[in-house]
Scaffold this active site. Structure first.
Site, PDB file in Angstrom:
ATOM      1  N   LYS A   8      26.737  -5.946  -1.373  1.00 47.68           N
ATOM      2  CA  LYS A   8      27.996  -5.330  -2.288  1.00 47.68           C
ATOM      3  C   LYS A   8      27.338  -4.347  -3.253  1.00 47.68           C
ATOM      4  O   LYS A   8      26.002  -4.168  -3.339  1.00 47.68           O
ATOM      5  CB  LYS A   8      27.966  -6.653  -3.050  1.00 47.68           C
ATOM      6  CG  LYS A   8      26.902  -7.418  -3.868  1.00 47.68           C
ATOM      7  CD  LYS A   8      26.630  -6.891  -5.068  1.00 47.68           C
ATOM      8  CE  LYS A   8      25.460  -7.473  -5.925  1.00 47.68           C
ATOM      9  NZ  LYS A   8      24.941  -6.875  -7.021  1.00 47.68           N
ATOM     10  N   VAL A  93      15.789  -5.563   0.461  1.00 47.85           N
ATOM     11  CA  VAL A  93      15.604  -6.852  -0.327  1.00 47.85           C
ATOM     12  C   VAL A  93      15.090  -6.551  -1.878  1.00 47.85           C
ATOM     13  O   VAL A  93      14.448  -5.536  -2.068  1.00 47.85           O
ATOM     14  CB  VAL A  93      14.614  -7.580   0.478  1.00 47.85           C
ATOM     15  CG1 VAL A  93      14.226  -8.968  -0.561  1.00 47.85           C
ATOM     16  CG2 VAL A  93      14.668  -8.046   1.888  1.00 47.85           C
ATOM     17  N   ALA A  95      17.129  -5.247  -4.100  1.00 49.08           N
ATOM     18  CA  ALA A  95      17.688  -4.008  -4.453  1.00 49.08           C
ATOM     19  C   ALA A  95      18.686  -3.924  -5.489  1.00 49.08           C
ATOM     20  O   ALA A  95      19.342  -2.978  -5.873  1.00 49.08           O
ATOM     21  CB  ALA A  95      17.971  -3.138  -3.113  1.00 49.08           C
ATOM     22  N   GLY A 100      20.822 -11.555  -0.299  1.00 48.17           N
ATOM     23  CA  GLY A 100      20.233 -12.812  -0.054  1.00 48.17           C
ATOM     24  C   GLY A 100      21.437 -13.890  -0.392  1.00 48.17           C
ATOM     25  O   GLY A 100      21.765 -14.461   0.460  1.00 48.17           O
ATOM     26  N   SER A 101      22.317 -13.106  -1.279  1.00 44.12           N
ATOM     27  CA  SER A 101      23.577 -14.150  -1.658  1.00 44.12           C
ATOM     28  C   SER A 101      24.612 -14.049  -0.642  1.00 44.12           C
ATOM     29  O   SER A 101      25.311 -15.105   0.038  1.00 44.12           O
ATOM     30  CB  SER A 101      24.059 -13.684  -2.754  1.00 44.12           C
ATOM     31  OG  SER A 101      23.286 -13.907  -4.082  1.00 44.12           O
ATOM     32  N   ASP A 134      25.808 -14.476  -7.087  1.00 42.90           N
ATOM     33  CA  ASP A 134      26.783 -13.477  -6.325  1.00 42.90           C
ATOM     34  C   ASP A 134      27.232 -13.839  -4.964  1.00 42.90           C
ATOM     35  O   ASP A 134      28.198 -13.392  -4.365  1.00 42.90           O
ATOM     36  CB  ASP A 134      25.906 -12.063  -5.794  1.00 42.90           C
ATOM     37  CG  ASP A 134      25.324 -11.318  -7.135  1.00 42.90           C
ATOM     38  OD1 ASP A 134      26.186 -11.284  -8.215  1.00 42.90           O
ATOM     39  OD2 ASP A 134      24.196 -10.573  -6.715  1.00 42.90           O
TER      40      ASP A 134
END
Ligand code: C5P
Length: 300
Positions: A8, A93, A95, A100-101, A134
């Site tokens: 996103k 990662v 960023a 991760g979400s 998120d």
């Protein structure tokens, strides 16, 4: 089961205030983009959850958000079955791109089918919200959404579904901790050291749903950008480099360090990416577009 997990961007992110639970109330506008990870779920004969990933920055144990998703569903619905989760990482990662979400949401959506839980999107989004601020956005199919609360209260922007935006995405090699940036925001806003900006998500959602691409540039905003630049001047250098090459609509995503520039066409984005790559070899540069259907669009 093979799943694609999309990154996103925050086209708008205003930090409103700090809450009693330590999180911050936000007003934000999300866009899903074509940069994606691949996740493979496979049932195990035993009752373990095992994560594998080729990217050394991804934790493999209980801290992994895919692990958290699977173990939360197992506990809540008394599932005994074990699971292998293989993550093929392309989203950088830490960023500000929600990787991760996004992975956590993919695992929830995948296990809802694999374990035949029949949970509604609303229920899955609620569970996702417990895992990461998120994550709820990634439960919905929509490319654009407005969000509030911690970022977990989602209102899909259905009227913007046909819009496709091209971006050049630049990720400097920095490790930025989200809690640290929010803490710095608290400190700097308490001291009155942040620029006061009058802005509203309404301008961004209007540009997406009614006015279209040209008006979007002026509607970009991120409260955390000023904070991250103060702590990591290299983020400011990325913005300067993009601006020097003629990009006009530039913003940091989330707590950074990823920065994106909006482009009017693919051609414009290809040209900007080519020029930018020569500026600093340590920056990772991606060509991305709105969307969550076509992994082939993803290019390095
Ligand atoms: O929810 P997530 O794991 O993405 O958040 C990481 C950290 O970022 C939180 O522990 C919190 O310190 C900070 N955060 C916040 N307010 C938000 C989202 C995140 O303070 N709305």
């Amino acid at each position: 089961m093979v799943l694609y997990s999309f990154a996103k961007l925050n086209l708008y992110l205003k930090v409103l205030n700090k809450r009693k639970d330590g999180f911050h109330n936000l007003s934000t506008v999300f866009e899903k983009i074509s940069l994606c990870d691949k996740i493979i779920l496979k049932s195990r004969r035993d009752s373990l959850i095992k994560i594998t990933c080729q990217d050394a920055d991804v934790p493999l144990g209980r801290a992994n958000l895919c692990y958290k998703s699977a173990s939360l569903l197992r506990r809540r619905f008394q599932i005994k079955q074990g699971l292998d989760i293989k993550i093929i990482k392309r989203i950088p990662v830490g960023a500000g791109l929600g990787g991760g979400s996004a992975n956590a949401a993919s695992v929830l959506l995948g296990l809802n089918r694999l374990w035949q839980l029949n949970l509604s999107r609303k229920k899955l989004a609620e569970i996702a919200g417990e895992i990461g601020s998120d994550a709820a956005f990634f439960i919905y199919d929509s490319s654009f959404a407005q969000a509030s609360g911690r970022g977990e209260r989602i209102m899909p922007l259905k009227k913007a579904e046909k819009l496709k935006i091209w971006h050049v995405l630049v990720v400097p090699k920095l490790k930025v901790s989200t809690p640290f940036i929010f803490q710095k925001w608290d400190e700097l806003s308490r001291k009155g050291e942040l620029t006061t900006v009058v802005s509203s998500a309404k301008l961004t959602t209007l540009a997406l749903t009614k006015k279209g691409f040209p008006s979007l540039g002026k509607a970009l905003f991120n409260s955390l950008q000023e904070v991250t630049i103060k702590c990591y001047p290299e983020v400011g250098e990325v913005i300067k480099a993009l601006s020097g090459l003629g990009a006009q609509a530039i913003l940091m995503s989330g707590s950074g360090p990823a920065v994106f520039a909006l482009c009017a066409s693919r051609k414009e984005a290809v040209s900007l990416k080519g020029k930018l790559k020569k500026k600093n070899r340590s920056w990772r540069v991606f060509l991305t577009a709105t969307g969550h259907m076509r992994p082939k669009l993803t290019e390095r």
